[in-house]
Design an enzyme around this catalytic site. Structure first.
Site, PDB file in Angstrom:
ATOM      1  N   TYR B 143      64.209  35.374  15.710  1.00 11.24           N
ATOM      2  CA  TYR B 143      64.528  33.652  15.875  1.00 11.24           C
ATOM      3  C   TYR B 143      65.539  33.369  15.254  1.00 11.24           C
ATOM      4  O   TYR B 143      66.474  32.716  15.701  1.00 11.24           O
ATOM      5  CB  TYR B 143      63.230  33.079  15.690  1.00 11.24           C
ATOM      6  CG  TYR B 143      62.192  33.240  16.891  1.00 11.24           C
ATOM      7  CD1 TYR B 143      61.775  34.260  17.293  1.00 11.24           C
ATOM      8  CD2 TYR B 143      61.808  31.998  17.669  1.00 11.24           C
ATOM      9  CE1 TYR B 143      60.864  34.439  18.416  1.00 11.24           C
ATOM     10  CE2 TYR B 143      60.989  31.862  18.553  1.00 11.24           C
ATOM     11  CZ  TYR B 143      60.435  33.228  19.234  1.00 11.24           C
ATOM     12  OH  TYR B 143      59.660  33.260  20.203  1.00 11.24           O
ATOM     13  N   LYS B 193      55.962  47.589  15.219  1.00  7.79           N
ATOM     14  CA  LYS B 193      56.591  48.591  15.899  1.00  7.79           C
ATOM     15  C   LYS B 193      57.245  49.822  15.065  1.00  7.79           C
ATOM     16  O   LYS B 193      58.654  49.610  15.186  1.00  7.79           O
ATOM     17  CB  LYS B 193      57.550  47.992  17.046  1.00  7.79           C
ATOM     18  CG  LYS B 193      58.006  49.002  18.069  1.00  7.79           C
ATOM     19  CD  LYS B 193      57.122  49.526  19.345  1.00  7.79           C
ATOM     20  CE  LYS B 193      57.815  50.561  19.884  1.00  7.79           C
ATOM     21  NZ  LYS B 193      56.677  51.252  21.031  1.00  7.79           N
ATOM     22  N   ASP B 225      53.079  47.690  21.731  1.00  8.60           N
ATOM     23  CA  ASP B 225      52.949  47.956  23.295  1.00  8.60           C
ATOM     24  C   ASP B 225      51.466  47.956  23.447  1.00  8.60           C
ATOM     25  O   ASP B 225      50.787  47.728  24.687  1.00  8.60           O
ATOM     26  CB  ASP B 225      53.716  49.060  23.646  1.00  8.60           C
ATOM     27  CG  ASP B 225      53.834  50.059  22.678  1.00  8.60           C
ATOM     28  OD1 ASP B 225      53.931  49.772  21.516  1.00  8.60           O
ATOM     29  OD2 ASP B 225      54.149  51.165  23.109  1.00  8.60           O
ATOM     30  N   ASP B 249      54.857  35.564  19.258  1.00  6.20           N
ATOM     31  CA  ASP B 249      55.095  34.801  20.543  1.00  6.20           C
ATOM     32  C   ASP B 249      54.367  35.229  21.742  1.00  6.20           C
ATOM     33  O   ASP B 249      53.853  34.696  22.488  1.00  6.20           O
ATOM     34  CB  ASP B 249      56.713  34.509  20.864  1.00  6.20           C
ATOM     35  CG  ASP B 249      57.016  33.807  21.679  1.00  6.20           C
ATOM     36  OD1 ASP B 249      56.460  32.542  21.960  1.00  6.20           O
ATOM     37  OD2 ASP B 249      57.666  34.040  22.622  1.00  6.20           O
ATOM     38  N   ASP B 253      50.340  34.213  23.218  1.00  4.97           N
ATOM     39  CA  ASP B 253      50.240  33.818  24.511  1.00  4.97           C
ATOM     40  C   ASP B 253      49.370  34.842  25.351  1.00  4.97           C
ATOM     41  O   ASP B 253      48.574  33.993  26.261  1.00  4.97           O
ATOM     42  CB  ASP B 253      51.758  33.440  25.139  1.00  4.97           C
ATOM     43  CG  ASP B 253      52.234  32.215  25.115  1.00  4.97           C
ATOM     44  OD1 ASP B 253      51.656  31.451  24.639  1.00  4.97           O
ATOM     45  OD2 ASP B 253      53.513  32.181  25.445  1.00  4.97           O
TER      46      ASP B 253
END
Ligand SMILES: CC(C)[C@H](C(=O)O)[C@@H](O)C(=O)O
Ligand SMILES: CC(C)[C@H](C(=O)O)[C@@H](O)C(=O)O
Lengths: 358, 358
Positions: B143, B193, B225, B249, B253
């Protein structure tokens, strides 16, 4: 001239399901009048054991002289403590993708009507089943962007990766998505995070530009965080999902899981010369390896994708898909697809059933 | 001395639900004997209309002299065509996070037992409900990483972002996750990851180091994933999910959506000085704004989080949560929570019901 296929069965259930895929290819060859030339090589964990690395040079050479690679699955507990870049999955797939420029990953996530109840989503949401195609960029983005590294020490030591996309890369994968949508339901939903990432602002711009050449296809944009939500809320709203490498990794796995039938999902990774690597979406399932009960359908459908995308045999490809559907419609299931375990067929029986329909 | 609260209702349903949150805070104040000093300011779309930008200087100044910020929701169709960095959500939230160093985002995703059937997941999966806390790093990662930009032209034009984490940043957020897990079910699952990203190799290393100071807490690692898959397959396997900014993020959600009750989910964004911004997980819902039917619970629970994390009033905070539970247990629902629309209460009635329990 016979086309040459590199068979890389890999680890776990890979070898078992690969045998059935070859059986079905042979049956399809009789029906549609083609012959293929197969050659096998080690990849993944077994290659680490036998040759010291997940992708031995000899395996890479075999792939180079082949027209397509049919890949099984790799990995297992035995190799999990290796450093990440040497592990079977990472150590085999990433170099293969990069070496052959396999920039386009196609991952269909389709629910077979008779198996709609396998989805982890509620029946009201799944309805008769949904049908999504993920188009994932596979040789760019944060996977391969430079610089990538570590520096400094103490609290300020840092690790970094670069998410970078060029106009060329975005244009190329976007076209694949729009072309695919034309053969489906004419809708592309591009997944990005253009509200935060500069690379994704460019992504969105280029996708919009490409879309102008496809006025018959509707283009929507969705932020990746919202995409993960909408997939579980209403997967029917999507047709083709277009993603960069990292977002595609995440989104395509979520798509696969919500079908509830990972054992049925295949994928294709293609380059610009029609060469491709074809593999099941699921893993090597070490827990059931060697028991002869794994579902070979994902491997068989990977072979079908290979016929379509690398070998120009769409008819034979569709024939295999139809054979799979009809076997499923007849209620012939492997153990992963049914709660009535005692009625389940084994790996070889499923392969036989599909081959005999052909 | 009275604590000062900056109220930023924002757009859409924000102002309606904010009124109810203040009503409930007042009721809690009477019961638990505290008084708060409220001051309101514009943020988001209404701030763009009234002051030319999503986060006006005057609003930022109010936040600076406050002990906490109670944030409503921002955005709506009116402002959607603005450039990304000027849009209400992005233009207000990102600068607020950065300015106040709100590095720790806590997003509980808990299913209230009486509402378990609202989840998009099957009843066999949801069971009695699950309870996950996402701990998301909020001021670092891709970000804010530098360099970030665009350069070149033609096909080679590129856009890029940098995913960077320092040992300090990872250590700091990891501690928050382990501390939170100690008060819950003693399990941290770190989402990364590390098989592809160098920053995530460092992430995993540092999380493992921090875990040594918490021998009573179990630490697992999961690739992002796979995390999106496991969440829909079996959310019960998770307690605290620890994520970087981008993965958080996405994952938070998804967690919110699988509860099926977005209108009940609050979040806290904290800095090192106990200052925080508290907001509902859902959006501004422009489609139902002004109708008086929005569910105010997420805003009310955001106020409860504020009491706990910024104002050191855990008892009053728990009192509000209990009041919400008891109202829901009595079958008092807003329209989003029930299929029997005619029995649904409106925004004000829901606020009144919760306040009257207190
Ligand atoms: C094994 C891993 C490197 C790979 C990826 O992240 O691309 C895998 O998750 C995939 O999706 O094929
Ligand atoms: C609005 C956007 C910048 C923000 C984010 O990506 O962090 C939002 O999605 C959130 O999760 O709070």
């Amino acid at each position: 001239m016979k086309k040459k296929i590199a068979l890389l069965p890999g680890d776990g259930i890979g070898p078992e399901v690969m045998k059935e895929a070859v059986k079905v290819l042979e049956a399809a060859g009789k029906k549609y009048d083609f012959q293929l030339d197969y050659e096998e090589a080690d990849v993944g964990g077994c290659a680490i054991d036998n040759h010291g690395k997940a992708l031995p040079d000899s395996t890479l050479e075999l792939c180079e002289k082949s027209d397509a690679v049919l890949f099984g699955s790799v990995g297992g507990p035995k190799w999990e403590s290796l450093p990440p870049e040497q592990q079977p999955e990472r150590g085999a797939l990433l170099p293969l993708r990069k070496h052959f420029g396999l920039y386009c990953n196609l991952r269909p996530a389709k629910v077979f009507k008779s198996l709609a109840s396998a989805s982890p989503l509620k029946p009201e949401i799944v309805k008769d089943g949904f049908d999504i195609l993920c188009v994932r960029e596979l040789t760019g983005g944060i996977y391969f962007g430079k610089p990538k590294g570590r520096e400094g020490s103490g609290p300020e030591e840092k690790g970094y990766d670069t998410l970078v996309y060029t106009r060329f890369e975005i244009d190329r994968i976007a076209r694949m998505a729009f072309e695919a949508a034309r053969k489906r339901r004419n809708l592309v939903t591009s997944v990005d995070k253009a509200n935060v990432l500069t690379s994704m602002v460019l992504w969105r711009e280029v996708v919009i530009e490409v879309s102008k050449e496809y006025p018959d296809v509707t283009l929507n944009h969705i932020y990746v965080d919202n995409a993960t939500m909408q997939l579980v809320k209403n997967p029917h709203q999507f047709d083709v999902l277009l993603c960069g490498n990292m977002f595609g990794d995440i989104i395509s796995d979520e798509c696969a899981m919500i079908t509830g039938s990972m054992g049925l999902l295949a994928s294709a990774s293609l380059n610009e010369k029609q060469f491709g690597l074809f593999e099941p979406a699921g893993g090597s399932a070490p827990d059931i390896a060697g028991k002869g009960i794994a579902n070979p359908i994902a491997q068989i459908l990977s072979a079908a994708m290979m016929l379509k995308y690398s070998l120009d045999m769409p008819e034979a490809s569709d024939g295999i898909v139809d054979a799979v559907s009809s076997v499923l419609d007849r209620g012939i299931y492997t153990a992963d697809l049914t709660n009535e375990r005692e009625k389940a067929v084994n790996t070889v029986e499923m392969g036989d059933a599909i081959a005999s329909v052909l």
